[in-house]
Design a protein around this motif. Structure first.
Motif, short mmCIF file in Angstrom:
data_model
loop_
_atom_site.label_atom_id
_atom_site.label_comp_id
_atom_site.label_asym_id
_atom_site.label_seq_id
_atom_site.Cartn_x
_atom_site.Cartn_y
_atom_site.Cartn_z
N ALA A 191 0.83 -1.21 0.00
CA ALA A 191 0.00 0.00 0.00
C ALA A 191 0.86 1.26 0.00
CB ALA A 191 -0.93 -0.01 1.21
N GLN A 192 1.93 1.24 0.77
CA GLN A 192 2.83 2.39 0.78
C GLN A 192 3.39 2.65 -0.61
OE1 GLN A 192 5.62 1.02 3.72
NE2 GLN A 192 4.48 1.89 5.44
N GLY A 193 3.79 1.57 -1.28
CA GLY A 193 4.33 1.71 -2.63
C GLY A 193 3.30 2.19 -3.63
N VAL A 198 0.69 -12.17 -4.39
CA VAL A 198 1.88 -11.97 -3.57
C VAL A 198 2.09 -13.18 -2.66
CG1 VAL A 198 3.03 -10.49 -1.88
CG2 VAL A 198 1.52 -9.47 -3.61
N GLY A 199 3.25 -13.83 -2.79
CA GLY A 199 3.57 -14.99 -1.97
C GLY A 199 3.66 -16.26 -2.79
N LYS A 200 4.81 -16.52 -3.38
CA LYS A 200 4.95 -17.68 -4.26
C LYS A 200 4.68 -18.99 -3.53
CE LYS A 200 8.20 -15.53 -7.47
NZ LYS A 200 9.57 -15.55 -8.07
N VAL A 202 4.49 -12.80 -7.35
CA VAL A 202 5.72 -12.18 -6.87
C VAL A 202 5.88 -12.49 -5.39
CG1 VAL A 202 5.56 -10.30 -8.55
CG2 VAL A 202 4.60 -10.00 -6.26
N ASP A 203 7.03 -12.12 -4.84
CA ASP A 203 7.28 -12.37 -3.42
C ASP A 203 7.42 -11.10 -2.59
OD1 ASP A 203 7.14 -15.03 -2.60
OD2 ASP A 203 9.10 -15.52 -3.42
N THR A 204 7.65 -9.97 -3.24
CA THR A 204 7.90 -8.74 -2.49
C THR A 204 6.92 -7.64 -2.84
OG1 THR A 204 9.42 -7.79 -4.14
CG2 THR A 204 10.36 -9.31 -2.48
N ALA A 205 6.80 -6.69 -1.93
CA ALA A 205 5.94 -5.53 -2.16
C ALA A 205 6.44 -4.72 -3.35
CB ALA A 205 5.88 -4.67 -0.91
N VAL A 224 4.20 -3.78 -6.76
CA VAL A 224 3.94 -2.40 -7.21
C VAL A 224 4.55 -2.18 -8.59
CG1 VAL A 224 4.36 0.04 -6.71
CG2 VAL A 224 3.79 -1.53 -4.85
N ALA A 225 5.76 -2.69 -8.81
CA ALA A 225 6.41 -2.52 -10.11
C ALA A 225 5.62 -3.16 -11.23
CB ALA A 225 7.83 -3.11 -10.05
N HIS A 226 5.06 -4.36 -10.97
CA HIS A 226 4.28 -5.03 -12.01
C HIS A 226 3.01 -4.25 -12.32
CE1 HIS A 226 2.75 -8.32 -14.45
NE2 HIS A 226 1.60 -8.23 -13.79
#
Length: 251
Positions: free
Chosen positions: A88-90, A194-196, A227-230, A234-236
């Protein structure tokens, strides 16, 4: 003093013996042997209409937004709780409002991240048989009686979905979005898991069972991105939306 449970239905609040025994969705979907439904359903239509009007009015000026879904049962001590907060921050830093189901767990984490970052933190709550109120980090909240009205708001005012680990409710939102994208009811927009480790079993089943059985096409697999990270989530989202914007501009 023991805190009493609170049940919220739209703008109404119930406690103690005044708490309803069933929700509006339960009453709407119940089969009825008598013909009194002929007189009741027209009034339900007006109530349903009011939910759409209220939702459209409240969210019309929200601007670009991403919905973050996930379990209401997630503890703040769970590592994914912090990931949802960072997502959310991202998203806020990327210029998006954040929409959640407004409840505890993953939803609270995302609303927390959006609100503390100075972003637009939205919660779309739902009347449930068990107690669940909007979390304290929701800055704009709407409580719905009917799931389908609430789902419409998620789809209409979101540019994409970030899906954290969750249960049946999370899966419901995920597959409704995939179905609408697959069938062309909405423009193709990013759906990020989020969370492989958490989602791999589902992805294996989709690819190993649905695809060989001919239930989906090879291209449908591209609708899901894990993905695995925040940061990666956000990038995707931002990359997909920029690509779609460029495609629209060139048409």
């Amino acid at each position: 003093m023991e805190q009493r449970n609170t049940h919220q239905t739209g703008s109404l609040v119930f406690r103690g013996v005044m708490t309803p025994k069933e929700t509006y969705d339960t009453r709407l979907l119940a089969s009825q042997e008598k013909t009194n439904w002929l007189h009741q359903d027209p009034w339900r239509v007006l109530r349903i209409q009011s939910e759409f009007v209220e939702g459209f009015g409240a969210l019309a000026d929200l601007g670009p937004a991403i919905s973050v879904f996930g379990s209401a049962r997630t503890s703040p001590k769970d590592p994914y709780y912090q990931v949802a907060r960072e997502v959310a921050q991202g998203l806020v830093k990327a210029g998006f409002a954040v929409i959640t189901g407004g409840g505890p767990g993953m939803m609270e984490a995302a609303n927390h991240g959006a609100s503390e970052s100075g972003g637009r933190s939205v919660g779309l709550g739902i009347e449930l048989p068990h107690e669940q109120s909007l979390n304290e980090w929701v800055d704009l909240g709407i409580n719905f009686r009917y799931f389908f009205a609430r789902k419409t708001m998620f789809m209409k005012y979101s540019s994409g979905f970030v899906v954290m680990p969750g249960g049946f409710g999370t899966l419901d939102e995920l597959f409704e979005a995939l179905t609408l994208v697959q069938t062309g009811k909405v423009r193709n927009f990013p759906v990020v898991l989020v969370g492989k480790d958490y989602w791999q079993g589902l992805l294996d089943w989709v690819q190993g069972t649905l695809l060989p059985a001919g239930m989906i096409k090879e291209s449908d697999l591209q609708l899901l991105h894990v993905v695995d990270t925040a940061e990666a989530a956000v990038a995707h989202v931002t990359a997909c939306l920029e690509h779609l914007a460029n495609e629209s501009a060139s048409e």
